[in-house]
Design an enzyme around this catalytic site. Structure first.
Site, PDB file in Angstrom:
ATOM      1  N   LYS A 134       0.885  -1.170   0.000  1.00  0.00           N
ATOM      2  CA  LYS A 134       0.000   0.000   0.000  1.00  0.00           C
ATOM      3  C   LYS A 134       0.920   1.216   0.000  1.00  0.00           C
ATOM      4  CE  LYS A 134      -4.533   1.031   1.819  1.00  0.00           C
ATOM      5  NZ  LYS A 134      -5.187   1.286   0.537  1.00  0.00           N
TER       6      LYS A 134
HETATM    7  C1  LIG Z   1      -5.502  -1.129  -4.711  1.00  0.00           C
HETATM    8  C2  LIG Z   1      -6.396  -1.616  -3.624  1.00  0.00           C
HETATM    9  N1  LIG Z   1      -6.969  -2.827  -3.743  1.00  0.00           N
HETATM   10  C3  LIG Z   1      -7.771  -3.339  -2.795  1.00  0.00           C
HETATM   11  C4  LIG Z   1      -8.061  -2.620  -1.653  1.00  0.00           C
HETATM   12  C5  LIG Z   1      -8.950  -3.202  -0.597  1.00  0.00           C
HETATM   13  O1  LIG Z   1      -8.234  -3.484   0.570  1.00  0.00           O
HETATM   14  P1  LIG Z   1      -8.943  -3.520   1.993  1.00  0.00           P
HETATM   15  O2  LIG Z   1     -10.025  -4.518   1.906  1.00  0.00           O
HETATM   16  O3  LIG Z   1      -7.870  -3.930   2.936  1.00  0.00           O
HETATM   17  O4  LIG Z   1      -9.435  -2.148   2.242  1.00  0.00           O
HETATM   18  C6  LIG Z   1      -7.502  -1.342  -1.488  1.00  0.00           C
HETATM   19  C7  LIG Z   1      -7.798  -0.545  -0.296  1.00  0.00           C
HETATM   20  O5  LIG Z   1      -7.077  -0.599   0.657  1.00  0.00           O
HETATM   21  C8  LIG Z   1      -6.641  -0.840  -2.485  1.00  0.00           C
HETATM   22  O6  LIG Z   1      -6.091   0.370  -2.362  1.00  0.00           O
END
Ligand SMILES: Cc1ncc(COP(=O)(O)O)c(C=O)c1O
Length: 371
Positions: free
Chosen positions: A208
């Protein structure tokens, strides 16, 4: 200023804001906060120095940072972040969903970006401390929550690019939010991006990492120009395999009723391992919905949607929870999923997940942490 209990050997200084919003001002801001527009009265900061480790932990008034223009994060983008929510349950308690999974992902992102790990107890304490002082900002309305944004930046001053920074700053800020997409649960239209890729093998897609998002804005603008809400990313090598959507992971529903089953693309190292995705891998089978982590090509997506074999598509993530996908557009034309409306499987999964997060369903997986 007064001192607080220690965590990982650290004492947090508590510096309370002299400009806290009054209960009336806060209530007005909580009426319609949008997403990520309104911030609470305080933030947490913790500094890191190579050789010394984490130090100078504080809760302080929310406000601007002073950074030297040569601060490395501003030039070389060593910046990682997390996103999770705090909910107010009907008994008034403040609860978060799998925060330890966010702590672990922050540290996996840190490792990829050559940044230091933050001990999990410091991560948890930062949330606890912010909620202790700014808990009144957690909304108590359905579909509203307090979005927590932990992040870390490199702070060395200098333009040398031969080694990672030796100093870092971890921060936690918080923003009361309503629905991510305005207008409640309504299906989004997505654009399959063939001109741009989000992540390549060996790259930073599983972290992230701020740069992944900077690199996504142009494709997102292209999606909007095409009349779409969100961009869907395809693999970098063949532009053929569906990876994920904007800031969410994707799910495909095949069949219906008792025969419905779910598919989500596998974590190949180029997708973000979503915590919501991970939760659904457990939750859906318990609802009688078998799941598989298998690749899906663009051709199969179109073919299965047009034949009716694929009945629903939805995306999941912390911000947007579970969001139906109604229409898909690309250079090769458009197609519709089912009748373009939110399907029963999507709504069932959404209701279960939200029920767990908001305390309307029993926490049978032990996913909730009270603060
Ligand atoms: C690129 C991306 N994919 C998927 C997600 C979904 O992740 P999460 O379920 O941990 O929020 C996020 C958000 O955090 C994201 O930025």
């Amino acid at each position: 200023m007064n001192n607080d209990a220690t965590t990982s050997g650290l004492t947090f200084d508590i510096q309370l804001s002299h400009h806290r919003k009054t209960p009336e001002e806060r209530a007005q801001l909580l009426e319609n906060p949008g997403f990520g527009q309104v911030f609470t009265d305080h933030m947490v900061t913790i500094r890191y120095t190579e050789g010394q480790g984490w130090h100078d932990a504080k809760l302080e008034p929310y406000g601007p940072l002073t950074l030297d223009p040569a601060t490395s994060a501003l030039h070389y983008a060593q910046e990682i972040f997390e996103g999770l929510k705090a909910y107010r349950h009907s008994d008034g308690s403040l609860v978060s969903f799998r925060p330890e999974a966010n702590a672990a992902r922050l540290n996996r992102s840190a490792e990829r970006m050559a940044m230091p790990a933050l001990p999990e107890d410091l991560f948890m304490r930062s949330i606890e401390l912010l909620l202790e002082h700014d808990g009144a900002w957690v909304p108590d309305k359905d579909d509203f929550s307090l979005y927590l944004r932990p992040f870390m930046i490199s702070t060395d001053v200098g333009l040398g690019v031969n080694h990672p920074s030796r100093t870092y700053l971890y921060l936690l800020i918080a923003s009361p939010v309503g629905s991510y997409f305005s207008g409640g649960v309504k299906p989004v239209t997505v654009w399959l991006s063939k001109d741009y890729t989000r992540a390549a093998p060996g790259g930073t897609g599983a972290a992230k990492f701020a740069g992944n998002y900077a690199a996504s804005f142009l494709a997102q603008s292209q999606a909007v120009e095409q009349g779409c809400d969100q961009v869907v990313w395809l693999d970098a090598r063949e532009h053929r395999w569906v990876e994920e959507m904007g800031g969410m992971n994707l799910w495909f529903v095949f069949g219906s009723g008792e025969n419905a089953k779910l598919r989500t693309p596998p974590l190949t190292g180029t997708l973000l391992p979503g915590i919501t995705r991970d939760a659904l891998l457990t939750l859906a089978p318990d609802l009688g919905l078998p799941v598989e982590e298998e690749p899906l090509s663009v051709e199969e997506w179109r073919r299965a949607a047009e034949s009716g074999e694929m009945t629903e598509v939805f995306a999941c993530g912390t911000a947007a929870v579970v969001t139906p996908v109604g229409h898909v557009k690309s250079d090769d034309g458009a197609f519709t999923i089912g009748d373009g409306e939110p399907g029963p499987v999507t709504m069932r999964v959404r209701e279960e997940l939200v029920g767990l997060q908001t305390g309307k369903r029993a926490d049978k997986y032990g996913w909730l942490t009270s603060f």
